[in-house]
Design an enzyme around this catalytic site. Structure first.
Site, PDB file in Angstrom:
ATOM      1  CD1 TRP A  28     -14.869  33.178 -24.291  1.00 16.31           C
ATOM      2  CD2 TRP A  28     -14.917  34.001 -22.229  1.00 16.31           C
ATOM      3  NE1 TRP A  28     -14.904  32.125 -23.423  1.00 16.31           N
ATOM      4  CE2 TRP A  28     -14.938  32.602 -22.149  1.00 16.31           C
ATOM      5  CE3 TRP A  28     -14.945  34.746 -21.034  1.00 16.31           C
ATOM      6  CZ2 TRP A  28     -14.969  31.907 -20.932  1.00 16.31           C
ATOM      7  CZ3 TRP A  28     -14.972  34.067 -19.824  1.00 16.31           C
ATOM      8  CH2 TRP A  28     -14.993  32.659 -19.777  1.00 16.31           C
ATOM      9  CG  ASP A  88     -17.796  25.131 -23.929  1.00 21.96           C
ATOM     10  OD1 ASP A  88     -17.086  25.830 -24.675  1.00 21.96           O
ATOM     11  OD2 ASP A  88     -18.552  25.613 -23.070  1.00 21.96           O
ATOM     12  NE  ARG A 140     -14.761  26.419 -19.884  1.00 22.13           N
ATOM     13  CZ  ARG A 140     -15.635  27.172 -20.560  1.00 22.13           C
ATOM     14  NH1 ARG A 140     -15.552  28.486 -20.465  1.00 22.13           N
ATOM     15  NH2 ARG A 140     -16.554  26.633 -21.313  1.00 22.13           N
ATOM     16  N   GLY A 188     -18.349  32.722 -28.530  1.00 23.20           N
ATOM     17  CA  GLY A 188     -17.893  31.406 -28.983  1.00 23.20           C
ATOM     18  C   GLY A 188     -18.996  30.378 -29.175  1.00 23.20           C
ATOM     19  CG  ASP A 239     -14.582  28.392 -23.834  1.00 22.26           C
ATOM     20  OD1 ASP A 239     -15.027  27.405 -24.432  1.00 22.26           O
ATOM     21  OD2 ASP A 239     -15.103  29.509 -23.873  1.00 22.26           O
ATOM     22  CD1 TRP A 241     -18.712  33.134 -11.745  1.00 23.81           C
ATOM     23  CD2 TRP A 241     -18.213  30.951 -11.834  1.00 23.81           C
ATOM     24  NE1 TRP A 241     -18.855  32.714 -13.054  1.00 23.81           N
ATOM     25  CE2 TRP A 241     -18.559  31.379 -13.128  1.00 23.81           C
ATOM     26  CE3 TRP A 241     -17.839  29.604 -11.648  1.00 23.81           C
ATOM     27  CZ2 TRP A 241     -18.559  30.530 -14.237  1.00 23.81           C
ATOM     28  CZ3 TRP A 241     -17.847  28.755 -12.755  1.00 23.81           C
ATOM     29  CH2 TRP A 241     -18.202  29.229 -14.030  1.00 23.81           C
TER      30      TRP A 241
HETATM   31 CA    CA Z   1     -17.370  28.107 -24.820  1.00 19.57          CA
END
Ligand code: CA
Ligand code: CA
Length: 583
Positions: free
Chosen positions: A262, A322, A345, A197, A324, A491
Site C-alpha cells: 500500500w 500487524d 514498522r 491488507g 506491515d 506522521w
Molecule cells: Ca496492516
C-alpha cells in the site's frame, strides 16, 4: 533597415511561441525522470527521484539563512473535506500538481498559488479505506498527471487541459481494495500496488503502460498466486507462480493472504529493480497461519522488465502484530556497493544489499521492542520472544487468546511517513515513534469485503513523555547521531537538502528545519493544522521554494486508542503552504 525589420519580426514570433509553450507543459520524458534527483527545477517523482532519498542538492536555503524563511502563499483544498493530507506535490514547468483527501487533485501556479484546475473523482458509497481518506501524491509522465483513488482506480489527466485521458480499475472496492500511494514511473511503466491488507486482499505489484494504462505485467506478492503478462491487445499469459503454493502457509490461507503493497515502491537504475514493501499477512491472528507466510511483511525486489521477484527479505516472518513491512526501501551507495535502508514498522532498521537482498546490518531505531531481542545478521531472522506473541484463542473460555503488551504498537516505530537520506552526511533521517499496545487474538473466518483481523487491540503510551522523535541514524554503526523529540507521534515525511538542512512537520502544526549534522532546530512555522505530509523543495526563477501540505489526520486519530485521546485537541485542516527566503 530591412534587416532590422526582419529581426524584429523574428523576435515577435519567438515571443508568441514562448507564451504558447508556457500554456502547454513540456512532455515529461524517461530521461527527465531518471535525472529527477539531480535537477532542482522540478519534482517528478515521489521521493524527489525514484530512489526515494528525499534529498535535494538545492542549497540557496541553508543553515545560515533558513531563519529568514517566510510564507509566499497558502492554498486551501476547500470544501468540507478536510481530513488527513499526506500528499507530496509534483512540480513541473512552474506548475504544482497536488492531490488532497477524498481523491481530489489540483493544478496550481507554483509561484503564486493561483488555482488552475481541480479534478474531483466521484467516489461511490461504501469505499473501505482503512486509515483515513488520504492520498500520497500523483505521478507525471509525457503530458499526463496520474493518480490513484480510494475506490481503487487510476486516473490519467491531460496536464494542460485537465481532461481524463485514461481510467483503469485496479480492483473492486467492495472487496476491500483501495488505493492511496503515489504511483512510481520507470521507463514508461506505471508501477502500483494495492491497499486493503485488513480485508484479506491479495497484495501485488502491477506495471502498466503509463501513456495508455494498458497492463504490461502483474506480480502477486503472496506465495502461491500466478503472475501474468499481457500482450499489446491485452491478452494475458501466465508468467510463473510467485513462490511455491502452500510452502509457507497452511491450507488455503494464502488465497486471502493480504501482504498489501500500500505504500508504493522505489527504484534503482543500476540494479534495474523496483522495491516494494508488503503489509501484514491476513488475518492478524498468527496462530491460524503457522509458517513464514511469504512474501508478507517483506521487501520484495522486482525486475521491472520481466515482472519476476528477484529477491525478497522478510522483516517479520509469521507476523502477529500487524507490523506491515511496507516502508520505503531507499537505495544509496556505500563505496562501490549499492545498499538499501528501511526503517520497519517493527522497530528495526534494516540495511540490505540492493542487488541480492543479503542482510548487511539491522539495529533498533526505537528504544522499546518486545517481540524480538534482535536480528541475527547470519541467518537474517529475528530472535523472537515467544512469550510476547499474542496468544492462541483456540479453546479460550472468553474467546480471547492471551493478551500481551507489545512495543512498538501496530502503528509502528515508523509508519507511512517517508524518511530521507543525505549522500552528504550519509545519515538517514527517521521519523520515529515510541508507543505500545495491548493486543490479543480472537477467532475469525474470511468474508469477502469484511475486516479480516482476528485480533483486538488498544494503543498505549509508554510513559508521559514525548511519543515522537526525528532521529538521525548512521546505517553503518546503528547509532542515533541526534534526535529531536516531539510530544505527538510524528506522521510527516522528511526532506534533506544540500543546504545542510532537514525539514519535517509535526501534528502540532509546525513545519520545522534543523541542521542536518547536529539536529539544532533553526526555524519553525505554524501551518494551522497538523502536518502529516512530506515537505519538498525546488528552484524556480532563481529562488528556492519549500512546500508542504497541512491537514491533521491519517491512522492515529482513527486507531490510536489512548494516544488518539491524548492528541484529540489537534484540529483538522487542508491546505498547501509554500515558503521562500525573505529578501
Ligand atoms: Ca496492516
Ligand atoms: Ca528534479
Amino acid at each position: 533597415m530591412q534587416i532590422q525589420l526582419s529581426s524584429l519580426l523574428v523576435t515577435a514570433a519567438l515571443t508568441v511561441m514562448a507564451s504558447a509553450s508556457a500554456l502547454a507543459q513540456r512532455p515529461v520524458t524517461d530521461q527527465m525522470i531518471d535525472n529527477d534527483a539531480r535537477t532542482t527545477s522540478d519534482i517528478l517523482s515521489w521521493g524527489l527521484g525514484y530512489q526515494g532519498q528525499r534529498y535535494s542538492p538545492a542549497k540557496q536555503i541553508n543553515t545560515g539563512n533558513v531563519a529568514r524563511l517566510v510564507p509566499v502563499w497558502s492554498f486551501s483544498f476547500g470544501g468540507e473535506k478536510q481530513r488527513g493530507q499526506q500528499t507530496q506535490p509534483i512540480i513541473h514547468d512552474g506548475k504544482m500538481y497536488v492531490t488532497a483527501s477524498y481523491s481530489r487533485i489540483f493544478a496550481l501556479d507554483a509561484k503564486t498559488g493561483a488555482k488552475l484546475r481541480k479534478y474531483e473523482h466521484r467516489l461511490p458509497e461504501g469505499i473501505m479505506p482503512c486509515c483515513d481518506v488520504i492520498n500520497r501524491g500523483a505521478a507525471i509522465y509525457d503530458n499526463l498527471v496520474i493518480f490513484g483513488t480510494l475506490d481503487a482506480q487510476l486516473v490519467a489527466l491531460n496536464a494542460t487541459t485537465g481532461e481524463v485521458v485514461w481510467k483503469e480499475k485496479i480492483d473492486n472496492y467492495a472487496d476491500g481494495y483501495s488505493y492511496t500511494a503515489a504511483p512510481l514511473i520507470v521507463n514508461g511503466l506505471l508501477l502500483t500496488g494495492v491497499s486493503g491488507g485488513e480485508f484479506g486482499v491479495v497484495g501485488r505489484v502491477e506495471a502498466r503502460d503509463a501513456k495508455t494504462g494498458r497492463m504490461v505485467w502483474m506480480r502477486p506478492v503472496v506465495e502461491g498466486h500466478m503472475g501474468y503478462k499481457y500482450d499489446k491487445d491485452g491478452r494475458a499469459s501466465e508468467n510463473g507462480v510467485s513462490g511455491t503454493p502452500g510452502k509457507t502457509w497452511p491450507g488455503d490461507l494464502w488465497k486471502t493472504g493480504g501482504a498489501a503493497t500500500w505504500l508504493g515502491g522505489t527504484y534503482n537504475a543500476k540494479t534495474g529493480l523496483a522495491y516494494f514493501g508488503t503489509g501484514n499477512p491476513a488475518p492478524w491472528n498468527s496462530h491460524l497461519r503457522k509458517g513464514d507466510n511469504l512474501y508478507s511483511t517483506s521487501t520484495v525486489a522486482l525486475d521491472i522488465k520481466t515482472g519476476q521477484i528477484v529477491w525478497h527479505y522478510q522483516n517479520t516472518p509469521n507476523d502477529g502484530w500487524d507490523y506491515d513491512g511496507v516502508n520505503e526501501f531507499i537505495t544509496y551507495e556505500d563505496g562501490g556497493r549499492i545498499l538499501g535502508g528501511k526503517a520497519d514498522r517493527n522497530g528495526f532498521f534494516y540495511v540490505n544489499d540492493a542487488k541480492t537482498g543479503q542482510l548487511v546490518n539491522a539495529f533498533p531505531f526505537v528504544k522499546k521492542i518486545t517481540w524480538a531481542t534482535g536480528i541475527d545478521l547470519k541467518t537474517g531472522r529475528p530472535n523472537f520472544v515467544p512469550e510476547n506473541r499474542p496468544g492462541d484463542p483456540t479453546g479460550a473460555t472468553d474467546g480471547k487468546g492471551k493478551v500481551v503488551f507489545a512495543a512498538p504498537s501496530f502503528l509502528g516505530g515508523k509508519n507511512q511517513m517517508p524518511m530521507a537520506y543525505s549522500p552528504e552526511t550519509k545519515l538517514f533521517y527517521v521519523p520515529a515513534n515510541e508507543w505500545g499496545m495491548e493486543i490479543w487474538n480472537e477467532p475469525i473466518t474470511y468474508k469477502k469485503g469484511a475486516a479480516y483481523l482476528g485480533a483486538g487491540f488498544t494503543i498505549k503510551t509508554l510513559n508521559d513523555g514525548p511519543i515522537g522523535a526525528l532521529r538521525a541514524m548512521d546505517p553503518k554503526t546503528g547509532k542515533i547521531v541526534w534526535e529531536v523529540p516531539n510530544n505527538a507521534p510524528l506522521w510527516s515525511g522528511v526532506l534533506t537538502t544540500g543546504g545542510n538542512l532537514v525539514f519535517w512537520g509535526t501534528p502540532e502544526g509546525f513545519l520545522q528545519a534543523a541542521d542536518a549534522k547536529t539536529g539544532k532546530v533553526l526555524w519553525k512555522f505554524q501551518t494551522g493544522s497538523g502536518v502529516v505530509a512530506p515537505p519538498v523543495t525546488w528552484e524556480q526563477g532563481g529562488e528556492q521554494y519549500v512546500a508542504v501540505a497541512s491537514g491533521w489526520g491519517g491512522a492515529v486519530p482513527l486507531w490510536g486508542g489512548d494516544v488518539a485521546k491524548k492528541v484529540s485537541y489537534l484540529e483538522q485542516g487542508g491546505s498547501m503552504w509554500v515558503f521562500k527566503l525573505m529578501k
